[in-house]
Enzyme design. Structure first.
Site, short mmCIF file in Angstrom:
data_model
loop_
_atom_site.label_atom_id
_atom_site.label_comp_id
_atom_site.label_asym_id
_atom_site.label_seq_id
_atom_site.Cartn_x
_atom_site.Cartn_y
_atom_site.Cartn_z
N ASP A 85 0.82 -1.20 0.00
CA ASP A 85 0.00 0.00 0.00
C ASP A 85 0.85 1.26 0.00
OD1 ASP A 85 0.56 -0.80 2.84
OD2 ASP A 85 -0.35 1.15 3.21
N ASP A 87 0.35 5.33 1.05
CA ASP A 87 -0.53 6.26 1.77
C ASP A 87 -0.24 7.69 1.33
OD1 ASP A 87 -1.84 4.32 3.50
OD2 ASP A 87 0.12 4.10 4.45
N ASP A 140 -4.09 4.58 -0.54
CA ASP A 140 -5.04 5.18 0.41
C ASP A 140 -4.87 6.70 0.38
OD1 ASP A 140 -6.06 2.74 1.23
OD2 ASP A 140 -4.57 2.52 2.82
#
Length: 415
Positions: A85, A87, A140
């Site tokens: 991921d 961010d 995200d």
């Protein structure tokens, strides 16, 4: 084989466990290809949010990374059905006391776009961010509003969770930019390990490039910075171990957050002399902090040093003393394995333990490289040993201490 260079002399002292842990860490970094793809997605989302007709057109002040990407601690996916991921914070020019549900919904609509657009079926609304889904990774995006008159980038973020009775909504403060700056200041790379890890990483990426070229696929030359500190690599190894441990034994529980682990690593960095020692030290410090909270009858609390006491890093984990105790028990088992490896075991047993801790492929490949290096030294008549102990330097002829002596080549026939 004798190096007057003090950095190479320091590298020559590394133990087999230091070398194997570093090689495993190399293999759990993002590949240059993944890193470039992540950067491409990052810039594409920024441009998409600024497009003509976007609900956020003209409202974006700053777009910047947070989390592992901002401190060089992102790890590759640990399983075929997992992903890594990235961010991101998007600083908006809206009122700080805006309704959290409105802010998050507006961001969601801005990314999702019209039906049939590129992100229409790739967005997932969360309680504090919007997730953009890609193959093998997700991004995200967290909306924030700068709180002027405070330390740089202290911001309001927005929490909105739909409940059967309505919405749970509030506006916490956060400063992930400041946290990254603090963490990076606490974990500067040291010259010897930084050079060693960088070289190991570049060697590995050259191998990846050769493998990719065999399939006639281009590999980007650009790669992330590899000159890292022992503390950052220890953080990545802990994150890798956590992912595998919770997948195997605690699949229904929330993962202990990476930022909580990073906070502990930053507080306790730069107090050891090798990677193996750093990893043991960091795990031990985390256990002590968690058990101290447990003894006081509560849960561990950690705050962002650049937004203390408002930015509470443990606001959603540990949820209770039960989940805290589970992580303590997992950490203690991890520490026991590390201590046993540090004391010394047969290479075959070391391989099995490292595979259990960090994954079969990275550990197996690291051990294979270690063995191949020493076989190649022997075959090329470059083998060395330490006279006083008869031991073989962990890196063989690549980095031998000044007091190492050449080992006569031998064969199974005693020639």
């Amino acid at each position: 084989m004798n190096y007057p260079d003090p950095i190479l002399s320091e590298i020559a002292k590394y133990s087999p466990l230091d070398v194997l842990l570093a090689d495993i860490a190399v293999r759990v970094q993002l590949t240059p290809t993944d890193h470039t793809l992540a950067e491409g997605h990052y810039h594409a989302i920024h441009e998409w949010l600024e497009r003509d007709g976007s609900p956020l057109q003209g409202l974006i002040q700053v777009f910047y990374p947070q989390g592992g990407f901002s401190i060089g601690a992102t790890t590759a996916r640990h399983a075929d059905n997992a992903d890594f991921d990235i961010d991101v914070m998007v600083q908006l020019a809206v009122q700080a006391d805006s309704d959290p549900e409105h802010v998050l919904s507006t961001l969601h609509n801005a990314i999702k776009g019209e039906q049939g657009s590129r992100y229409w079926d790739k967005t997932d609304r969360k309680t504090r961010c919007v997730t953009v889904l890609y193959e093998g990774m997700h991004l995200d995006v967290t909306p924030a509003v700068r709180l002027w008159g405070t330390e740089d980038r202290v911001s309001c973020i927005y929490h909105s969770k739909k409940l059967p009775s309505g919405y749970e909504k509030y506006i916490p403060l956060a400063n992930p930019f400041g946290f990254a700056d603090w963490f990076n200041s606490m974990t500067p790379p040291d010259a010897a390990f930084g050079r060693f890890f960088e070289q190991q990483s570049l060697d590995y990426n050259r191998m990846l490039k050769s493998a990719m070229q065999a399939d006639a696929e281009p590999v980007p030359d650009q790669a992330p910075a590899y000159r890292k500190s022992r503390a950052v690599i220890a953080l990545q190894l802990i994150k890798r171990w956590r992912n595998l441990a919770y997948d195997a034994r605690q699949p229904t529980l929330r993962l202990p957050p990476s930022v909580v682990i990073a906070h502990s690593v930053g507080l306790n960095a730069n107090r050891t002399g090798s990677l193996a020692e750093e990893l043991q030290h960091q795990v031990a410090c985390l256990i002590v902090a968690l058990e101290d909270a447990e003894r006081r009858g509560g849960t561990y609390r950690a705050c962002n040093p650049r937004c203390d006491p408002d930015d509470v890093l443990t606001d959603r984990w540990p949820e209770n003393t039960f989940t805290q105790r589970i992580f303590i028990d997992e950490l203690r088992a991890f520490a026991t394995d590390l201590e046993r490896l540090q004391r010394g075991v047969q290479l075959s047993e070391m391989r099995k333990t490292l595979e259990r801790m960090f994954g079969e492929k990275p550990a197996h490949d690291a051990v294979r490289k270690f063995m191949d290096r020493h076989v190649a030294d022997n075959d090329a008549n470059r083998a060395v040993h330490i006279i006083s102990t008869g031991s073989v330097p962990a890196l063989g002829s690549l980095a031998a201490p000044v007091y190492a002596q050449a080992t006569p080549k031998s064969t199974p026939f005693g020639d």
